[in-house]
Structures are given as C-alpha cells and as structure tokens.
Design a protein around this motif. Structure first.
Motif, PDB file in Angstrom:
ATOM      1  N   ARG A   1       0.856  -1.241  -0.139  1.00  0.00           N
ATOM      2  CA  ARG A   1      -0.078   0.109  -0.192  1.00  0.00           C
ATOM      3  C   ARG A   1      -0.155   0.966  -0.026  1.00  0.00           C
ATOM      4  O   ARG A   1      -0.008   2.328  -0.451  1.00  0.00           O
ATOM      5  CB  ARG A   1      -0.733   0.273   1.400  1.00  0.00           C
ATOM      6  N   PHE A   2       1.902   1.375   0.097  1.00  0.00           N
ATOM      7  CA  PHE A   2       3.066   2.195   0.649  1.00  0.00           C
ATOM      8  C   PHE A   2       4.033   2.072  -0.131  1.00  0.00           C
ATOM      9  O   PHE A   2       4.631   1.150  -0.033  1.00  0.00           O
ATOM     10  CB  PHE A   2       3.292   2.633   1.587  1.00  0.00           C
TER      11      PHE A   2
ATOM     12  N   LEU B   1       7.051   4.042   3.330  1.00  0.00           N
ATOM     13  CA  LEU B   1       5.985   3.716   4.928  1.00  0.00           C
ATOM     14  C   LEU B   1       6.695   5.090   5.700  1.00  0.00           C
ATOM     15  O   LEU B   1       5.937   6.629   6.649  1.00  0.00           O
ATOM     16  CB  LEU B   1       6.099   2.803   4.977  1.00  0.00           C
TER      17      LEU B   1
ATOM     18  N   TYR C   1       5.718   8.711   4.527  1.00  0.00           N
ATOM     19  CA  TYR C   1       4.528   9.489   4.693  1.00  0.00           C
ATOM     20  C   TYR C   1       3.995   9.568   6.363  1.00  0.00           C
ATOM     21  O   TYR C   1       3.682  10.326   6.492  1.00  0.00           O
ATOM     22  CB  TYR C   1       3.788   7.713   4.209  1.00  0.00           C
TER      23      TYR C   1
ATOM     24  N   SER D   1       2.063   6.936  -0.745  1.00  0.00           N
ATOM     25  CA  SER D   1       1.733   6.171  -0.521  1.00  0.00           C
ATOM     26  C   SER D   1       1.562   5.339  -1.892  1.00  0.00           C
ATOM     27  O   SER D   1       2.604   5.318  -2.728  1.00  0.00           O
ATOM     28  CB  SER D   1       0.589   6.686  -0.208  1.00  0.00           C
ATOM     29  N   SER D   2       0.303   4.878  -2.668  1.00  0.00           N
ATOM     30  CA  SER D   2      -0.230   4.418  -3.537  1.00  0.00           C
ATOM     31  C   SER D   2       0.002   5.460  -4.636  1.00  0.00           C
ATOM     32  O   SER D   2      -0.460   4.441  -5.846  1.00  0.00           O
ATOM     33  CB  SER D   2      -1.380   3.599  -3.435  1.00  0.00           C
TER      34      SER D   2
ATOM     35  N   ASN E   1      -4.858   6.881  -5.220  1.00  0.00           N
ATOM     36  CA  ASN E   1      -4.987   6.804  -3.849  1.00  0.00           C
ATOM     37  C   ASN E   1      -6.450   8.143  -3.246  1.00  0.00           C
ATOM     38  O   ASN E   1      -6.211   9.193  -4.232  1.00  0.00           O
ATOM     39  CB  ASN E   1      -4.057   7.442  -3.012  1.00  0.00           C
TER      40      ASN E   1
END
Length: 548
Positions: free
Chosen positions: A55-56, A59, A62, A109-110, A114
C-alpha cells in the motif's frame, strides 16, 4: 462621515477592509478543517493496519509527512486563537503548502489513485474561495502539474499503468473546473456582500442623520405608551414640556410622566381618538403648546406618537395677518373717530372758557376731557400695533443690556421723584436673540405700571429687575417685580386680554401689546406666582440658536 465613505469605497474591492475580515474568518474555518483532516490521517496510522509493501511506497516518509502536517496545522490554530490576523501572503502560503503536502503524501503512498487526491480538490476549492483572483487559477495549475508529474514519474520509473496519467489529466480538468466555478461564485458573493454592506452603512448613516434631525428639530416629538409614560423624546419636547432637556432624551427606557394638562388630553384622546386636544401650558411660564396624537402602530396601538408645537410660530403668522387687517382698519379709525373726537375736545376747551360754568358743569367737562384722552390713547395704541415693524433681532448679552436699560430708564424719570430700581443678575446668563427696541418698550410698560402700583400701595416708587437662567440652562429670562397690591386670582387669566383693566384711567391694551411684542420676538411674557406680595412679570426668551 468621511471614515464611513472611505470604508464604503474599500468595500467594493475584494481586498478592502470588509473583505479582509471575511477572508480571515473563512481561513479560520478552513484551518479547523485542516486540523481535523490531519488528525484523521494520524489516527488512521494506528487504526487501519497496513502492509508497507502493498500500500505504501515509502512508509516512513508518509508517517513523517502526516505527523508534520498535523503539527503545522496545530501551530497555526494556536496562532489564530492567540489573535493573529492572517494576511493574504499567509493564506497563499498555506494553500500552496496544502497542495504540495498532499501531493507529497500521494507520492509516498500508492500514487494518484489514492483517496488523498480528493483532498487536493478541497485545497484548490478553498484557495479559489479565499483568493478569487488569478492566484486561484495558479493553484489549479500547480495541482494539475503535480498530479501529472507524480503519474508520469510512476509510469517511467516503477512501470505503473499509463491509466494513472489519464486519471491525473482528469483530475487536472477537475481542478480547473473547480477554480472557474468557485471564482465566479466567490466574486458574485463578494459583490453582493459589498453591496449589502454599503446599503447597511447607508441605512446606518441615514438613521444617524434622522436621529440628529429629530433631536435638533424645534418641534417636540414623543413616543408614549397608553399609560402616559414617555418612551422616547427629543430635546425639543423635553424643553417645551419640562423646561430642561433630559440626559436620557431619545433613549429607550425613559419612563417620565407627562405634565398633567397633556396627560388629561391623552386620556380624552384615548376615549375619542378623533378629538383634538386643546392648547395647553405645562406651567405658568411656559408658552402655549398644541399636541397632535396618532397611533404609532395601527394594528396593535400600544405606542402613541405625539407632536408638540410651540404656538408662538402660529401666533406670529396670525399676528402678521392681524396687523395687515389692523392697518386697513386703523386708517378708518384715525379718520372716522379722531375727527369727531377732536371736535369734542375742542368744544370742551371752548366751554371751559365760558364765565358762566358752575361746579357741576366743570365736573362734566373733566369727565369729557378724561375720557377723550382715554379714547385717544386707545387709538394711539392700536395705531402703534398696526405700524409695528418686523423684529430686527440680534444676539444680546442680557445682563449687560439690562444694566444699560436701568440707567436709561432712570434718566427719563422726573428728578424730583425718588425712584428705587433694584437690579439682580445671575452669573453666566445665556445670550438671547431679540429686537432691543421692541423688548425695551415692553420693559418700559412693565416698569411704569410697577412704579405706579407700588407707589399707590406702599407710597414708594420701587421695583426690582432680575435676570436669570431657565431650568435647562440654555435660555435667559428677565423679571419685573413690583410691590403693589397684586392681582386678584380671578383676574390672573385675563390680564393679557385686550381692553381688560382694573384701572379706571387705563386703556386695557398695555399688557396685551407687551405680550404681542414678546411673541414677535419669540419670547413669552407671563405672570409668575411666587407667593410674595405684588406682581412678578417674566419675559422668557427663546433659545439663542432659534432664528426668528
């Protein structure tokens, strides 16, 4: 007034003072939204478990970005609570920061797929609301470039699907559409708000002007309840009814009772609204007043609007008409009465020379001569009244003028007759506006009468002159007091009527003419009941600011 006009001019600009305050208020609301969003993003780090690999992309970056965003918004919120007033550059920097931070979080992130991309739309919308100018278009362009940049980078470096570029292009179109729509709406709202503010200020200015006009009017205006208590009153009404302007004039909650004559008139009017109130005097030294009443609210009728008119104005107009009529009448009087009166007087003189007059005939001749002089005096007084010129007023220092009058009047009296004229003057007597020659005629008449009645009653030629200030501290008055027998209570209301006299040798026009001269100068001549022997006549002058 100049300040109000300046503010009105600024209100037409999006960045004028009213727009600036509205902008600051909207920015406070937007910052509350930013604090809530950043709290939710931080909370999701703990509530929603995630796998960093799926998902990231980064991370740690983020998480650091979300926490930093919360700290920044919290710091700005504290500044706003402390009273900090944001300017345009602070708002612009905040919007740019939001757009860049959101795209940084999307990158970490994605990517563009997102849900954080929706928050970019909110930031662009807020920017166009807070700054509906070309800067709003720049926000949309920056957001579109950042979105396309992230999507392009992902396709080139990590082999993401080319659909992200299409999505980024769609978001860019949405950013520009949001900017165009909200700019149009915001500008229209700003113009409407500026127009509403301008009209509100105009209404406030008009209300202030009306208030000043009402307070400065010489017509008294009252608002009463049905019990006769005063709810609102202008300065003229206070002066006319109570002789002094209250500090609460014009303010609500001013529950002062009406003078008894007006209260009785109100009670009669409430029983019969079509009835007209008779003219009245609040006190013996007050001018004659006329009240007109009407319901302020025709449906409920709880409040009553009252207009108080000083009858001296109406009296002056009536005097002008009366004098014009007297001018025509007295020409006939002079011809039709004076000629036979002269013949009678001449015949009396011839009879007086006769050597065959006995005592009875002599008494008859005395009667003829005395009444001939009386008739001639009446004619002279009426002629003087009809010939009277208009008042030539000037602003007069009453105390100094009264001292000069006393000296001049003493010089006109017989040297062999001891005369005592006592003079009393208060300190700081207000100036008065009147015609000196006309008011001096009144004083001469009052002084002559006072000396004559004082001598008849006490054997002394003694009177008192006094100058003072009315209860409101703005009007001057002059008193003439004698030490004679006084006037019987049943005659007090008749002393100013024409041809009324208690002196057999008088014409009954002296006090009537004196009051007429006072009314011509907007002064009021009255008989004061002070409980002391003799009579006290008072001339109360008008406010010096009232032009005749």
């Amino acid at each position: 007034m100049a300040t109000e006009l300046t503010n009105t001019t600024h209100a037409r600009s999006p960045f004028g003072p009213p727009a600036k305050y509205q902008q600051a208020r909207l920015f406070r609301i937007y910052n509350h939204y930013r604090v809530v969003i950043s709290l939710l993003l931080v909370a999701l780090l703990f509530v929603d478990p995630f796998t960093a690999d799926t998902r990231f992309r980064w991370l740690d970056y983020y998480q650091a970005g979300v926490v930093s965003y919360l700290a920044l918004n919290g710091f700005i919120a504290l500044l706003l609570l402390a009273g900090f007033q944001p300017r345009q550059r602070h708002i612009t920097l905040s919007i740019l920061t939001d757009i860049l931070v959101m795209h940084g979080l999307l990158l970490a992130s994605s990517g563009i797929t997102n849900g954080l991309a929706n928050l970019v739309i909110v930031a662009v919308a807020a920017g166009n609301i807070l700054t509906p100018t070309r800067m709003g278009t720049f926000y949309a362009a920056l957001a579109a470039i950042c979105s396309l940049g992230i999507s392009g980078w992902a396709v080139i470096t990590i082999n993401e699907s080319a659909d992200d570029i299409v999505r980024a292009g769609s978001l860019g179109i949405l950013y520009f559409a949001t900017a165009v729509i909200l700019q149009g709406i915001s500008k229209r709202m700003i113009r409407s708000e500026a127009l509403a503010s301008s009209r509100a200020r105009s209404i406030a200015e008009l209300e202030q002007i009306n208030q000043q006009i009402i307070q400065r009017m010489r017509t008294g205006i009252l608002v009463l309840d049905r019990h006769g208590y005063i709810r609102l009153a202008n300065a003229a009404a206070e002066e006319l009814l109570f002789g002094a302007a209250s500090h609460q004039a014009g303010e609500s909650g001013h529950h002062r009772e009406l003078p008894p004559p007006l209260k009785r008139g109100l009670e009669l009017w409430l029983r019969n609204p079509g009835r007209r109130i008779e003219p009245f005097q609040p006190s013996n030294t007050s001018p004659l007043l006329q009240a007109s009443l009407t319901q302020l609210d025709q449906d409920q009728g709880d409040l009553i609007l009252v207009f108080i008119e000083d009858m001296s104005k109406v009296t002056q107009q009536a005097q002008q008409m009366k004098l014009a009529s007297l001018g025509r009448l007295t020409a006939g009087i002079a011809h039709e009465i004076r000629n036979p009166l002269g013949a009678i007087s001449h015949a009396a003189q011839l009879m007086e020379e006769s050597p065959n007059l006995d005592k009875g005939d002599q008494q008859m001749l005395d009667i003829i001569r005395r009444h001939s002089r009386r008739v001639n005096g009446i004619i002279e007084n009426v002629l003087d009244l009809s010939r009277r010129r208009a008042a030539d007023t000037e602003l007069v220092d009453v105390g100094h003028w009264l001292e000069e009058f006393r000296e001049d009047f003493l010089q006109t009296l017989d040297d062999d007759t001891p005369v005592q004229i006592e003079l009393f003057c208060d300190d700081a007597i207000p100036a008065a506006r009147f015609d000196k020659s006309q008011v001096e005629q009144v004083l001469v008449n009052l002084c002559d009468n006072g000396l004559r009645y004082s001598k008849q009653h006490s054997g002394q030629n003694r009177i008192q002159l006094a100058a003072g200030t009315s209860a409101d501290g703005e009007r001057a008055f002059v008193d003439v007091k004698d030490f004679g027998p006084g006037i019987a209570p049943e005659h007090r209301n008749s002393v100013f009527e024409p041809f009324f006299t208690t002196d057999k040798s008088g014409t009954g026009l002296g006090l009537y003419l004196a009051r007429e001269l006072c009314e011509a100068n907007q002064a009021h001549l009255s008989l004061v009941e002070d409980g002391e022997p003799g009579c006290r006549f008072r001339i109360t002058f008008a406010h010096p600011g009232r032009m005749i």
